[in-house]
Write an enzyme that holds these catalytic residues in place. Structure first.
Site, PDB file in Angstrom:
ATOM      1  N   GLY A   1       0.813  -1.201   0.000  1.00 15.28           N
ATOM      2  CA  GLY A   1       0.000   0.000   0.000  1.00 15.28           C
ATOM      3  C   GLY A   1       0.848   1.252   0.000  1.00 15.28           C
ATOM      4  N   CYS A   2       0.233   2.364  -0.385  1.00 18.29           N
ATOM      5  CA  CYS A   2       0.969   3.627  -0.491  1.00 18.29           C
ATOM      6  C   CYS A   2       1.391   4.140   0.881  1.00 18.29           C
ATOM      7  CB  CYS A   2       0.135   4.664  -1.221  1.00 18.29           C
ATOM      8  SG  CYS A   2      -1.559   4.819  -0.582  1.00 18.29           S
ATOM      9  N   TYR A   3       0.426   4.224   1.810  1.00 18.58           N
ATOM     10  CA  TYR A   3       0.764   4.613   3.172  1.00 18.58           C
ATOM     11  C   TYR A   3       1.834   3.671   3.736  1.00 18.58           C
ATOM     12  CZ  TYR A   3      -3.154   7.881   4.254  1.00 18.58           C
ATOM     13  OH  TYR A   3      -4.008   8.952   4.329  1.00 18.58           O
ATOM     14  N   ALA A   4       1.635   2.365   3.498  1.00 19.67           N
ATOM     15  CA  ALA A   4       2.501   1.351   4.100  1.00 19.67           C
ATOM     16  C   ALA A   4       3.919   1.437   3.554  1.00 19.67           C
ATOM     17  CB  ALA A   4       1.927  -0.041   3.858  1.00 19.67           C
TER      18      ALA A   4
END
Length: 884
Positions: A701-704
């Site tokens: 994921g992008c946040y991750a």
């Protein structure tokens, strides 16, 4: 044999030389020199030290943790080959004595135990400033030099004595015998009594006291105080004292211990090495070389100009002293004079042809070596070439120009031990890359020096014990031809066939093995890499970076199309991420987007893809199964919302059952990020070799991604749970209308959501192996994420310590940029990497705040997807990606 495809390097180099079945092999092992046994008396017979050779062996083994045993032994042989006082002068600043005393003493204890005696000279500037303020004396400086009156000198003298004894006592606690030398070492006159007061200009150094201390088995610990002929004590800058000490002792190494651990370029990246003779003028013309950096480089050049070429200067953190001294890559910034290179394009350019012959023959052993060299000289007299060498001919490189569609070839590279000590090899390769945009050369696969060549190359291939390297060749067709020629003809394809036939006959009976290449320190600090077999073309670099494009993907493994172009199908192309991936694939030289599935857009023509006309389809799982069964697709990209793509993945599985074809699946959703049968595709943190072998990859994921990259270097230093405050632009909320992508609702607002238990919280915690807290928000900008991460530490650390950890961890990572200040979202928008900065430590020293930014649609999704596709399909990792 000495042929046009041989890369020959003189034995006795800083980097290892593989064993040769000749008397050269004895020279290659760099045995302890005649002077060394006297140096080793301290290991076995000194009454003051009970350390014996077995202890030395254990220490060597321990040092091998920072480098290979070969490297450690080689450098020990070098350092013990000079008189004791000529090993190293180490300047220790006052800040090191207060903040890094344990690391300093541990490093010095290692050196002492293996029989090395650096001469230590220290200052105490920060402590002096503090004491003067307490005494009500305001420090004064003129032109950067401390004005020293009688009161200041009295405080300084007492302080220097205290710090000196503290260092000596700390060393004694660690079993190191150290002798304080606080007076009588430096003679001086007044620098300018009216201007600076009691400040000295060093006029002489008493070497006898230093030599006596070392001969008795003690490390000499000096202060930067000097005396006039009539006994007046004068204050001397510690850097100046160290320089004058170096001029008197002429050591192999002058070491400046620094909190920063080196010099840094405009991008905040540590400079690994500077060759002054070649780089000084160009370096000093750079806009970022100013203030303290400019002064330091200038002063070091002035110092090295007065010392033998064998002397080099290292700027290093005290905790990395062993790595700097005993490994090829080093750890700080190495500065040396190097050598000016000369060039020749004909034999008449050489002053003495016999000297050239002797240089070429010095690596040869066997009955036909002279005849082989004579024939090589004959070839050079009849054919164009370009040679590079230093004045004493300690180093020689010969390049054959492009011929009959073949690239320029590095035919010979030979360097003596003396040439290595003056660090010519890096200068030669720097010149080669300037003057030859493309170059090919070959080295034996079992050569222990391969890592240096990997650092200099863009790609390689192995065949029958030979490794062919190249740089500057970007065309897929050219690389295919190069590989094909090499796999069919081996070394012979690199040189003129006429030369090959001439020299092969002359050298056929020679007993020596093919010449090998020496390593010298490279500009990169990358780790060693294995040589892959010729069936696995993609080489690794650093922590596994793919460095070459494989225009012919591994057909047996992934069944890529016979054209060498990967056929891609995109399932779910309507969203922002799908559009970004389409744009990237349009510019990719080796991928062809053949199918795009979107239920809403079915029947419409795909825009933004120019390689072919593509019409949106509404592919069903059954369609996907049949296409997989027929082997129509090499890579499926699932760009669907969470919980939707399983039927399509199952369809691919079903299609594989009745087919030998096995495509790659990259899923952009969260559906398989916690499935251990899938490979998690974050190349900067997951072994690239695992991704290269994978057929099903869960794209992070992008946040991750940003959170993991922002926390990972400190996982071993965690003292509690990191808290991540994340804010995303509204593109992260997708195209389906909601309050989180309603610009009117977001204007003048920020929306927190999923305050606990967000799926990225679980993802980051799982991948890092450490629990984190994550609070996501959405704001009014369109693209880009900012993380502010509060990280508890299990020990006291400084901001510089932490920034150094990040710089070292991400050195060479093209899509991760470590910056000083907290990065800004507007600076990452539209870019393909991650920026990490801030590194502010609170007053306890046990909590740091790190900031990270990422474009959620690119490195947070489409760019990372393409990295994974490249790796899994056998292409260069960054193919089609504009790197930061």
């Amino acid at each position: 044999m000495l042929s046009a495809c041989a890369v020959a390097v003189r034995a006795g180099a800083r980097r290892s030389v593989r064993r040769l079945p000749t008397k050269t092999a004895a020279r290659a092992t760099l045995p302890v020199t005649a002077a060394a046994p006297q140096r080793l008396r301290h290991f076995s017979s000194s009454a003051a030290r009970a350390t014996d050779l077995s202890t030395r062996g254990m220490i060597v083994q321990t040092l091998s943790s920072v480098g290979s045993k070969r490297e450690v032994q080689q450098y020990l042989s070098l350092f013990t080959g000079v008189s004791s006082q000529r090993f190293a002068v180490i300047k220790v600043g006052g800040a090191i004595l207060t903040d890094y005393l344990d690391e300093l003493c541990d490093s010095l204890a290692f050196l002492y135990t293996v029989g090395l005696y650096p001469v230590i000279v220290h200052g105490a500037g920060p402590q002096l400033n503090s004491l003067l303020e307490q005494a009500g004396i305001e420090p004064q400086f003129e032109e950067g030099i401390r004005v020293t009156d009688a009161k200041t000198l009295r405080v300084a003298r007492d302080l220097f004595l205290k710090e000196n004894l503290n260092l000596v006592n700390k060393l004694e606690e660690k079993g190191v015998h150290a002798q304080p030398l606080v007076t009588g070492i430096f003679r001086a006159n007044y620098l300018d009594k009216e201007k600076w007061g009691l400040v000295g200009k060093v006029t002489g150094v008493n070497k006898q006291s230093i030599e006596t201390a070392i001969s008795n088995g003690y490390l000499p610990i000096l202060t930067s105080m000097a005396e006039t002929d009539d006994g007046q004590i004068l204050n001397v800058n510690a850097d100046v004292a160290a320089a004058e000490l170096a001029r008197a002792l002429e050591p192999l190494k002058v070491v400046y211990l620094s909190e920063k651990g080196g010099l840094f370029d405009a991008a905040g990246q540590k400079i690994s090495a500077i060759n002054l003779d070649e780089e000084y003028e160009q370096l000093m013309s750079q806009a970022w070389v100013r203030y303290g950096t400019r002064l330091k480089i200038k002063e070091i050049k002035e110092l090295l100009d007065t010392l033998p070429r064998t002397t080099s200067v290292a700027i290093i953190h005290p905790g990395d002293l062993q790595k700097e001294l005993f490994t090829d890559s080093g750890a700080g910034t190495l500065i040396r004079r190097g050598n000016k290179l000369l060039s020749a394009t004909s034999l008449s350019d050489f002053k003495d042809l016999n000297v050239l012959k002797n240089v070429l023959i010095r690596d040869r052993e066997g009955p036909d070596s002279k005849e082989t060299v004579d024939k090589y000289i004959e070839f050079l007299s009849e054919n164009p070439f370009q040679a590079y060498y230093d004045g004493p001919m300690n180093a020689l490189a010969i390049v054959l120009p492009p011929n009959n569609g073949r690239q320029a070839t590095l035919a010979t590279l030979t360097i003596t031990k003396s040439g290595w000590l003056t660090n010519v090899a890096d200068n030669i390769f720097t010149t080669l890359k300037k003057e030859h945009p493309q170059l090919v050369w070959t080295v034996r696969e079992d050569d222990e020096n391969l890592s240096w060549f990997f650092d200099k190359s863009d790609g390689s291939i192995t065949r029958h014990g030979d490794v062919m390297f190249w740089y500057g060749i970007e065309s897929g067709d050219e690389i295919i031809k190069l590989m094909k020629d090499f796999t069919q003809h081996g070394r012979a394809m690199l040189g003129d066939s006429n030369l090959e036939s001439r020299l092969h006959r002359a050298a056929s009976n020679a007993s020596a093995r093919s010449p090998v290449a020496q390593q010298t320190r490279g500009y990169s600090t990358m780790a060693r890499r294995p040589v892959l077999s010729s069936s696995a073309f993609a080489q690794t670099k650093g922590r596994g970076y793919v460095t070459q494009t494989n225009p012919n993907p591994p057909y047996g493994k992934k069944n890529a199309s016979k054209s060498g172009t990967a056929r891609v199908a995109l399932i779910g192309a309507r969203g922002y991420t799908g559009q970004e991936l389409i744009r990237l694939l349009d510019s990719h030289p080796n991928m062809d987007l053949q199918h795009v599935s979107s239920r809403e857009l079915a029947g419409q023509t795909l825009e933004g893809y120019n390689k072919r006309e593509v019409v949106y389809e509404n592919l069903s799982p059954e369609d996907v199964r049949d296409m997989e069964k027929r082997g129509d697709i090499d890579c499926w990209v699932m760009a669907l919302p969470n919980g939707v793509c399983k039927p399509f993945v199952d369809a691919v599985y079903e299609g594989r059952k009745s087919s030998n074809h096995k495509s790659v699946i990259v899923d952009l959703s969260a559906d398989y990020r916690f499935d251990n049968t899938w490979t998690y595709g974050l190349p900067e943190l997951v072994a690239r070799s695992n991704i290269a072998e994978a057929t099903q990859i869960a794209n992070p994921g992008c946040y991750a991604t940003a959170a993991q990259l922002g926390i990972s270097p400190l996982v071993e230093h965690l003292g509690g749970m990191p808290h991540i405050f994340g804010v995303s632009g509204y593109s992260g909320a997708g195209t389906k209308p909601s309050p989180k992508n309603d610009v009117n609702f977001l204007t003048g607002n920020i929306i927190p959501y999923s305050l606990t238990g967000h799926i990225h919280e679980r993802e980051v915690s799982t991948q890092l192996g450490a629990q984190v807290a994550f609070i996501p928000h959405v704001a009014v900008w369109f693209r880009g994420i900012h993380h502010t991460i509060s990280i508890p530490l299990n020990k006291t650390m400084t901001s510089r310590d932490i920034r150094q950890i990040y710089q070292d961890r991400y050195a060479g990572e093209k899509l991760v940029k470590v910056v000083g200040e907290a990065p800004l979202v507007k600076n990452i928008s539209g870019k393909h990497g991650v920026e990490i900065g801030g590194f502010e430590v609170d007053k306890t020293g046990k909590r740091v705040v790190v900031c990270a930014t990422i474009d959620n649609l690119l490195k947070g999704a489409a760019t990372q997807c393409l990295q994974n596709m490249n790796l899994a399909l056998g292409y260069a990792e960054y193919e089609g990606i504009p790197v930061m």
